[in-house]
Design a protein around this motif. Structure first.
Motif, PDB file in Angstrom:
ATOM      1  N   LEU A 108    -127.313 -60.177 -41.006  1.00  0.00           N
ATOM      2  CA  LEU A 108    -128.560 -60.770 -41.499  1.00  0.00           C
ATOM      3  C   LEU A 108    -128.393 -62.250 -41.808  1.00  0.00           C
ATOM      4  N   SER A 111    -128.731 -63.872 -38.335  1.00  0.00           N
ATOM      5  CA  SER A 111    -129.849 -63.593 -37.440  1.00  0.00           C
ATOM      6  C   SER A 111    -131.152 -63.211 -38.122  1.00  0.00           C
ATOM      7  N   PHE A 112    -131.173 -63.013 -39.429  1.00  0.00           N
ATOM      8  CA  PHE A 112    -132.410 -62.609 -40.101  1.00  0.00           C
ATOM      9  C   PHE A 112    -133.337 -63.804 -40.189  1.00  0.00           C
ATOM     10  N   TYR A 114    -135.950 -64.418 -41.898  1.00  0.00           N
ATOM     11  CA  TYR A 114    -136.672 -64.602 -43.153  1.00  0.00           C
ATOM     12  C   TYR A 114    -135.707 -65.059 -44.234  1.00  0.00           C
ATOM     13  N   LYS A 115    -136.230 -65.722 -45.249  1.00  0.00           N
ATOM     14  CA  LYS A 115    -135.381 -66.208 -46.324  1.00  0.00           C
ATOM     15  C   LYS A 115    -136.031 -65.925 -47.665  1.00  0.00           C
ATOM     16  N   ASN A 161    -129.442 -53.475 -47.002  1.00  0.00           N
ATOM     17  CA  ASN A 161    -129.407 -54.377 -45.852  1.00  0.00           C
ATOM     18  C   ASN A 161    -129.390 -53.618 -44.524  1.00  0.00           C
ATOM     19  N   LEU A 164    -132.757 -52.788 -43.166  1.00  0.00           N
ATOM     20  CA  LEU A 164    -133.525 -53.920 -42.629  1.00  0.00           C
ATOM     21  C   LEU A 164    -133.246 -54.125 -41.145  1.00  0.00           C
ATOM     22  N   LEU A 165    -132.043 -53.728 -40.702  1.00  0.00           N
ATOM     23  CA  LEU A 165    -131.722 -53.834 -39.278  1.00  0.00           C
ATOM     24  C   LEU A 165    -132.306 -52.677 -38.483  1.00  0.00           C
TER      25      LEU A 165
END
Length: 181
Positions: A108, A111-112, A114-115, A161, A164-165
Motif C-alpha cells: 500500500l 501503490s495505494f 489514497y492518502k 491492510n 484493502l488489497l
C-alpha cells in the motif's frame, strides 16, 4: 596478532567491502523511499516504517553474506536454521494475518492511490448496512497493520491492510474536508 591479519586478509577485505556495499545500499534505498514518500505526499510515519523494513532486510542479507565470507560450515548452519525456522514456522502459522497485513502495508505504501485525509468507499458487504449501502470513510491514519477510518457519524473503524488489497476501494473526495476547500 600480525599473523591473524595476514592469515585472514581476504576475509577481512571482503567483510569491509560487504559492509561498505550494504551501507551504500541502505543509503540509496532510504533516499529513494523518502523521495517516493515526498512525491506521493505520504505520511512521514509510513515512510519511516518502510525504511525500517528495508533496513531489516539489508541487515539479514548482510548477516548471510558475512556468514558465507567467513566460511561457516553450511551443514552445521543448515541444521541450526532448519530447527529455528521449524519453531518459528509453527509459531507464525497462527500469526499469518499479521504477516499478511505487514506485507499489505508495504504494498500500500508504494501503490495505494489514497492518502490520509481522503474520503473513500470500501465495497465490502461485511461492513455495508442491511440495504447494501456502502458508507464513506475518512482516512485518519495508515499504520503497518491497519487503517483508521472515520464514519460520518464519528464512529472509528479499524480496517486491516490486507482487506484493502482484496476489496474495491473508490475515492470519493480527495482531502477537501481536511483542507477546508
Amino acid at each position: 596478532m600480525e599473523n591473524i591479519f595476514f592469515d585472514y586478509r581476504t576475509e577481512l577485505i571482503a567483510t569491509l567491502a560487504t559492509l561498505v556495499v550494504l551501507l551504500v545500499l541502505r543509503f540509496i534505498f532510504e533516499k529513494a523511499i523518502r523521495k517516493v514518500g515526498k512525491i506521493s505526499d505520504l505520511n512521514r510515519a509510513r515512510t519511516l516504517l518502510i525504511i525500517k523494513y528495508v533496513s531489516i532486510a539489508i541487515t539479514i542479507i548482510g548477516v548471510v553474506a558475512l556468514t558465507l565470507i567467513w566460511g561457516v560450515n553450511i551443514k552445521d548452519l543448515g541444521l541450526i536454521f532448519s530447527s529455528v525456522f521449524a519453531v518459528i514456522g509453527v509459531a507464525l502459522f497462527a500469526q499469518w494475518s499479521i504477516i499478511s497485513n505487514i506485507t499489505a502495508g508495504v504494498i500500500l505504501f508504494f501503490s495505494f492511490p489514497y492518502k490520509i485525509g481522503d474520503r473513500i468507499r470500501i465495497m465490502d458487504k461485511d461492513i455495508a448496512d442491511k440495504e447494501a449501502n456502502y458508507e464513506t470513510y475518512l482516512i485518519e491514519d495508515i499504520k503497518a497493520y491497519h487503517m483508521y477510518l472515520r464514519k460520518d457519524n464519528g464512529e472509528l473503524l479499524t480496517y486491516p491492510n490486507n482487506l484493502l488489497l482484496q476489496k474495491a476501494v473508490a475515492l470519493i473526495d480527495a482531502t477537501k474536508e481536511i483542507k477546508g476547500e
